[in-house]
Scaffold this motif. Structure first.
Motif, PDB file in Angstrom:
ATOM      1  N   ILE A 141       0.828  -1.202   0.000  1.00 14.77           N
ATOM      2  CA  ILE A 141       0.000   0.000   0.000  1.00 14.77           C
ATOM      3  C   ILE A 141       0.867   1.258   0.000  1.00 14.77           C
ATOM      4  N   HIS A 142       0.548   2.157  -0.910  1.00 12.84           N
ATOM      5  CA  HIS A 142       1.101   3.512  -0.872  1.00 12.84           C
ATOM      6  C   HIS A 142      -0.063   4.443  -0.568  1.00 12.84           C
ATOM      7  N   ALA A 143       0.025   5.165   0.539  1.00  9.89           N
ATOM      8  CA  ALA A 143      -1.049   6.057   0.971  1.00  9.89           C
ATOM      9  C   ALA A 143      -0.497   7.475   1.074  1.00  9.89           C
ATOM     10  N   PRO A 144      -0.391   8.179  -0.046  1.00  9.00           N
ATOM     11  CA  PRO A 144       0.219   9.514  -0.023  1.00  9.00           C
ATOM     12  C   PRO A 144      -0.616  10.520   0.760  1.00  9.00           C
ATOM     13  N   LYS A 145       0.072  11.401   1.454  1.00 12.22           N
ATOM     14  CA  LYS A 145      -0.611  12.492   2.134  1.00 12.22           C
ATOM     15  C   LYS A 145      -1.006  13.558   1.107  1.00 12.22           C
ATOM     16  N   LYS A 146      -1.922  14.406   1.496  1.00 11.11           N
ATOM     17  CA  LYS A 146      -2.357  15.475   0.612  1.00 11.11           C
ATOM     18  C   LYS A 146      -1.175  16.353   0.233  1.00 11.11           C
ATOM     19  N   GLY A 147      -1.035  16.604  -1.068  1.00 10.25           N
ATOM     20  CA  GLY A 147       0.061  17.438  -1.550  1.00 10.25           C
ATOM     21  C   GLY A 147       1.381  16.722  -1.681  1.00 10.25           C
ATOM     22  N   ASP A 148       1.411  15.397  -1.590  1.00  8.72           N
ATOM     23  CA  ASP A 148       2.655  14.626  -1.701  1.00  8.72           C
ATOM     24  C   ASP A 148       3.320  14.901  -3.052  1.00  8.72           C
ATOM     25  N   PRO A 149       4.533  15.454  -3.073  1.00  4.41           N
ATOM     26  CA  PRO A 149       5.186  15.800  -4.344  1.00  4.41           C
ATOM     27  C   PRO A 149       5.599  14.586  -5.158  1.00  4.41           C
ATOM     28  N   ASP A 150       5.681  13.409  -4.536  1.00  6.77           N
ATOM     29  CA  ASP A 150       6.105  12.204  -5.253  1.00  6.77           C
ATOM     30  C   ASP A 150       4.958  11.507  -5.980  1.00  6.77           C
ATOM     31  N   LEU A 151       3.731  11.971  -5.779  1.00  7.63           N
ATOM     32  CA  LEU A 151       2.580  11.273  -6.331  1.00  7.63           C
ATOM     33  C   LEU A 151       2.638  11.147  -7.846  1.00  7.63           C
TER      34      LEU A 151
END
Length: 268
Positions: free
Chosen positions: A29-39
């Motif tokens: 699972i990848h659960a990026p936070k809001k605004g994650d620049p790596d998305l």
């Protein structure tokens, strides 16, 4: 290593339960936070796009457009995903003057109505997912999702949570109001099944049954609760969404009355 899933909106009501289920099933699972620049620069695997605004969409129209259309547009343009499941809503059918609706129905919106920012932005997100994701996009139109975990949003969720501490419940609604309710666990099962389909399509994630507040109140009263309503409005029923495509995937959501009865039995 298991299959990779990226959950956009993993901290939300649906996203959090989906993450727990996928992790239990062995997914990475990848659960990026809001605004994650790596998305937009990393491999995402299967994207479950759960981000969105519900209760406050009218107060935050620009954030609504960002969450429903702009960010998913950027993800599709970056093209670092294997599949994409975009969460939408059966409320998009509300402009159709029909008792029964299915996924192929053309939608109707009034662009002069400021409250249609929710519907129009979701429709744009759907369009991008289905037409710009090179055949890798799927759309899940969710009905009214409920659960009884602390903080679960929505009318029925709040009703069920109150039942833990109240035996005489007064609700600010009308007994005639009817909705299609689907439990959160059935939604999660549907999303995973949709992610594994081979053809781009829209799927109604619903129970296929409109149930009124009065009918649910009868279940409560049979279990020993007392329920009353402050309103007496008799609004027109929303269109009833077909779930033939969903059941063809092997997902058969439980009846809300059966689920509520089981829940109340556990509280008694």
């Amino acid at each position: 290593m298991g299959r990779l899933a990226t959950i956009v909106g993993a901290r939300g009501f649906v996203g959090a339960r989906l993450q727990a289920r996928l992790a239990a099933d062995g997914w990475d699972i990848h659960a990026p936070k809001k605004g994650d620049p790596d998305l937009l620069t990393r491999d995402l695997g299967v994207v479950f796009y759960c981000a969105g605004l519900t209760a406050d969409y009218d107060r935050r129209p620009f954030d609504t457009v960002e969450a429903h259309a702009t960010l998913v547009s950027r993800i599709i343009e970056a093209d670092r995903f294997d599949g994409l499941v975009y969460l939408s809503s059966t409320r998009l059918y509300d402009g159709l003057p029909k008792a029964q609706v299915a996924e192929h129905e053309p939608l109707v919106f009034d662009p002069m109505d400021p409250r249609r920012v929710y519907d129009l932005s979701k429709a744009l997100g759907e369009n991008l997912t289905l037409t710009r994701a090179a055949g890798r996009g799927r759309v899940a139109r969710l009905a009214n999702v409920y659960d009884w975990e602390a903080g679960a949003p929505g009318f029925l969720s709040e009703w069920l949570i109150r039942a833990r501490t109240e035996r005489n419940i007064v609700l600010d609604s009308s007994p005639a109001v009817g909705r299609d309710y689907i439990h959160l666990d059935d939604v999660v099962a549907a999303l995973i099944a949709i992610a594994q389909t081979e053809t781009p399509a829209i799927f109604n994630v619903a129970s296929g049954e409109l149930v009124t507040n009065a009918e649910i109140a009868e279940v409560f009263e049979a279990a020993g609760w007392r329920v009353s309503f402050t309103g007496q409005a008799t609004p027109a029923a929303p269109p009833n969404a077909s779930i033939a495509r969903l059941t063809a995937l092997g997902v058969r959501p439980a009846s809300v009355k059966d689920v509520v009865a089981g829940y109340l039995k556990g509280l008694a």
